[in-house]
Design a protein around this motif. Structure first.
Motif, mmCIF file in Angstrom:
data_model
loop_
_atom_site.group_PDB
_atom_site.id
_atom_site.type_symbol
_atom_site.label_atom_id
_atom_site.label_comp_id
_atom_site.label_asym_id
_atom_site.label_seq_id
_atom_site.Cartn_x
_atom_site.Cartn_y
_atom_site.Cartn_z
ATOM 1 N N TYR A 44 33.937 33.559 34.987
ATOM 2 C CA TYR A 44 33.152 34.439 35.849
ATOM 3 C C TYR A 44 34.023 35.342 36.707
ATOM 4 O O TYR A 44 33.637 36.481 37.004
ATOM 5 C CB TYR A 44 32.197 33.615 36.721
ATOM 6 N N HIS A 45 35.187 34.869 37.080
ATOM 7 C CA HIS A 45 36.095 35.754 37.813
ATOM 8 C C HIS A 45 36.483 36.955 36.956
ATOM 9 O O HIS A 45 36.555 38.096 37.448
ATOM 10 C CB HIS A 45 37.353 34.986 38.231
ATOM 11 N N ASN A 46 36.741 36.714 35.679
ATOM 12 C CA ASN A 46 37.127 37.835 34.826
ATOM 13 C C ASN A 46 35.924 38.703 34.479
ATOM 14 O O ASN A 46 36.060 39.920 34.298
ATOM 15 C CB ASN A 46 37.814 37.338 33.555
ATOM 16 N N ILE A 47 34.749 38.106 34.374
ATOM 17 C CA ILE A 47 33.533 38.902 34.194
ATOM 18 C C ILE A 47 33.358 39.847 35.376
ATOM 19 O O ILE A 47 32.962 41.010 35.205
ATOM 20 C CB ILE A 47 32.307 37.984 34.029
ATOM 21 N N ALA A 48 33.664 39.368 36.577
ATOM 22 C CA ALA A 48 33.562 40.222 37.761
ATOM 23 C C ALA A 48 34.512 41.409 37.655
ATOM 24 O O ALA A 48 34.167 42.537 38.035
ATOM 25 C CB ALA A 48 33.860 39.408 39.019
ATOM 26 N N ARG A 49 35.714 41.177 37.136
ATOM 27 C CA ARG A 49 36.643 42.294 36.921
ATOM 28 C C ARG A 49 36.035 43.318 35.958
ATOM 29 O O ARG A 49 36.103 44.528 36.176
ATOM 30 C CB ARG A 49 37.969 41.777 36.349
ATOM 31 N N CYS A 50 35.470 42.802 34.853
ATOM 32 C CA CYS A 50 34.860 43.697 33.863
ATOM 33 C C CYS A 50 33.710 44.496 34.477
ATOM 34 O O CYS A 50 33.560 45.698 34.214
ATOM 35 C CB CYS A 50 34.348 42.892 32.665
ATOM 36 N N ASN A 51 32.894 43.838 35.282
ATOM 37 C CA ASN A 51 31.758 44.523 35.910
ATOM 38 C C ASN A 51 32.215 45.624 36.848
ATOM 39 O O ASN A 51 31.542 46.655 36.985
ATOM 40 C CB ASN A 51 30.890 43.512 36.665
ATOM 41 N N THR A 52 33.366 45.411 37.490
ATOM 42 C CA THR A 52 33.906 46.458 38.357
ATOM 43 C C THR A 52 34.321 47.677 37.542
ATOM 44 O O THR A 52 34.062 48.826 37.928
ATOM 45 C CB THR A 52 35.109 45.923 39.163
ATOM 46 N N VAL A 74 25.337 38.127 34.849
ATOM 47 C CA VAL A 74 25.656 39.112 35.875
ATOM 48 C C VAL A 74 26.306 40.308 35.190
ATOM 49 O O VAL A 74 27.347 40.176 34.564
ATOM 50 C CB VAL A 74 26.603 38.531 36.938
ATOM 51 N N THR A 75 25.698 41.462 35.321
ATOM 52 C CA THR A 75 26.207 42.653 34.645
ATOM 53 C C THR A 75 26.631 43.751 35.621
ATOM 54 O O THR A 75 26.938 44.864 35.215
ATOM 55 C CB THR A 75 25.142 43.221 33.690
ATOM 56 N N GLU A 76 26.644 43.427 36.901
ATOM 57 C CA GLU A 76 27.115 44.383 37.904
ATOM 58 C C GLU A 76 27.678 43.617 39.087
ATOM 59 O O GLU A 76 27.448 42.410 39.229
ATOM 60 C CB GLU A 76 25.973 45.299 38.364
ATOM 61 N N ARG A 77 28.430 44.295 39.918
ATOM 62 C CA ARG A 77 28.965 43.639 41.101
ATOM 63 C C ARG A 77 27.828 43.275 42.046
ATOM 64 O O ARG A 77 26.928 44.072 42.282
ATOM 65 C CB ARG A 77 29.957 44.554 41.821
#
Length: 497
Positions: free
Chosen positions: A107-115, A159-162
């Motif tokens: 999920y931390h890396n998903i957050a990077r991708c969403n950014t 989660v697809t956005e910040r």
């Protein structure tokens, strides 16, 4: 200089900072984030580097829960061994650290991708082709994470956005069907609009290509039973990508032949580069082997099972065996030591846990065996056999004759067995057995036969209720980590936990 990219984790209340060593750039602040295309590129590379965290423990969530791997030392009471034992014996609970660590790192890396995928981020990239590429790379990496997460944990947080910490605390889980719908939608966006290039300049080798997106989408379709869609993509990769089987199996994994023609997508590592090295050589080398196998000693993790070793030994000419596992090693003081260990990730290291080998996520052999699986399910057993024998020829073992396969079920088992040998320790086995509905049957048998076999070898595999108890359906999913439920009490735990 370290470039610090701040982001909000899924359910955590604290801001976290992700750091990577790249070309010198000014620190990017939380408020303004990206100001130009070069900074966005740094952010995209951070997404690639963010694949290291989940991979560090992915083998525990996958291979260790199958007949490929087991714990080497069952008597050790260290926290790491206790965690591994719980996964190996299917007694893992929601408070297990490793279960949360894998979840958190994804999920931390998903957050990077969403950014990266924010409209305001992509807008600062002036050249359209480059902007599309960055969007495609972030979508690919995010899809890869969600594909693994949904297969391991079931319904989860899509989660697809910040989002803010307050929003995260109120987030509800998304159904498996809807998670897959999002994954397919994102990968189709890449494929249909050709957001990613087919090849990159040599200086950018290792970034996700259009062929990687097509192969991953095909695997998703296969997992969902959408065979026609998967087959169309795989045949396109087969005929047009330029990827092919290497003649020598060992050369696929050689550090002198990285990103070769068989590799479609790999997570890249770099030795001697401040934390960017591959740790699996040391993780998986024989326990207490000192420097006999490689510098820094081995930890004996991801220990080969007798089931796997016997499968290799049954085919004396199988070239995959020595490139994957070993039965022992030479010690300068005591001589030959009989002890199984994984060789697939071995490479000379100067520093412990700092190897050069990349981790292969998608390779051409998988394309061929997925096509074999699809052709068989569609009633084309002869075509499936041709694909299967293509892999066996490369492995140096005899081809299977048509009269040895009497029906579709026999072919399923033959393909399953070939994947077992071909992809050992590449984190495929758990997903393969669950996808084909064979996990319970295979593992129930394994827990019995492995005990009997080990009773006459170096390491006695205890026979106890926790090991021999039949697999229950709910155990195919991991528990939602307790940490997440503590933060959001509205979250429901997976059944059985």
């Amino acid at each position: 200089m370290k470039n610090k990219l701040k982001y909000i984790p899924l359910l955590g209340a604290l801001m976290l900072t992700g750091c990577l060593d790249l070309q010198p750039l000014s620190e990017i602040g939380e408020g303004d984030f990206y100001q130009n295309g070069s900074q966005v590129n740094v952010g995209v590379i951070a997404c690639y580097n963010g694949l290291h965290g989940p991979l560090d423990s992915e083998w525990m969530m996958t291979d260790l829960r199958t007949d490929v791997s087991r714990l080497s030392s069952r008597s050790s009471q260290t926290p790491v061994n206790k965690a591994l034992r719980a996964l190996d014996e299917r007694t893992v609970g929601p408070g297990e650290t490793q279960v949360y660590t894998y979840w958190k790192n994804c999920y931390h890396n998903i957050a990077r991708c969403n950014t990266i995928l924010r409209e305001s981020t992509l807008a600062v990239v002036e050249e359209e082709g480059t902007r599309n590429q960055y969007q495609g790379e972030a979508l690919f990496i995010r899809s890869y994470h969600y594909f693994n997460l949904v297969r391991l944990y079931g319904p989860l947080f899509m989660v697809t956005e910040r989002i803010s910490a307050d929003e995260a605390r109120k987030y509800n889980k998304t159904s498996v069907d809807n998670v897959y719908a999002q994954i397919i939608s994102d990968l189709k966006l890449i494929v249909d609009n050709e957001l990613l290039p087919e090849v990159y300049p040599e200086s950018q080798t290792g970034r996700a290509t259009l062929w990687a997106a097509k192969t991953l989408l095909a695997k998703v379709y296969l997992t969902r039973g959408e065979l026609a869609e998967a087959k169309k993509l795989l045949e396109n990769v087969k005929t047009s990508s330029g990827h092919k089987l290497l003649p020598d199996f060992a050369e696929i994994f050689s550090i002198n032949n990285e990103m070769n023609e068989e590799i479609i997508f790999a997570v890249r590592y770099r030795a001697n580069n401040a934390g960017m090295g591959n740790p699996f050589g040391n993780y998986f080398a024989a326990l207490n082997s000192g420097s006999s196998i490689l510098n820094g000693d081995g930890q004996g993790q991801n220990y080969p099972t007798v089931t796997l070793m016997n499968a290799y030994i049954a085919n004396e000419t199988d070239t995959r065996k020595d490139a994957t596992v070993a039965e022992g090693y030479m010690d300068e003081l005591t001589g030959y030591v009989e002890d199984y260990y994984v060789t697939k990730f071995l490479a000379p290291v100067t520093l412990k846990n700092d190897g050069e080998k990349d981790f292969l996520v998608l390779r051409y052999a998988d394309v061929i065996l997925m096509l074999a699986e699809i052709e068989n399910e569609q009633g084309n057993t002869g075509t499936a056999l041709n694909y299967l024998n293509e892999i066996r020829r490369r492995a140096g073992i005899r081809e299977i004759e048509a009269n040895e396969i009497s029906n579709k079920y026999d072919m399923r088992l033959a393909i399953e067995h070939e994947r077992f040998l071909e992809f050992a320790y590449e984190n495929h086995r758990f997903f393969d057995l669950v996808r084909t509905g064979r996990y319970k049957e295979v593992m129930d048998e394994h827990y019995v036969t492995e005990q009997l076999q080990y009773s006459t070898r170096l390491f006695y595999y205890d026979s106890g209720d926790l090991v021999t108890k039949p697999v229950e359906e709910w155990q195919l999913l991991l528990p939602i980590p307790t940490t997440e439920i503590d933060i959001n009490p509205h979250i429901t735990q997976n059944p059985g936990y």
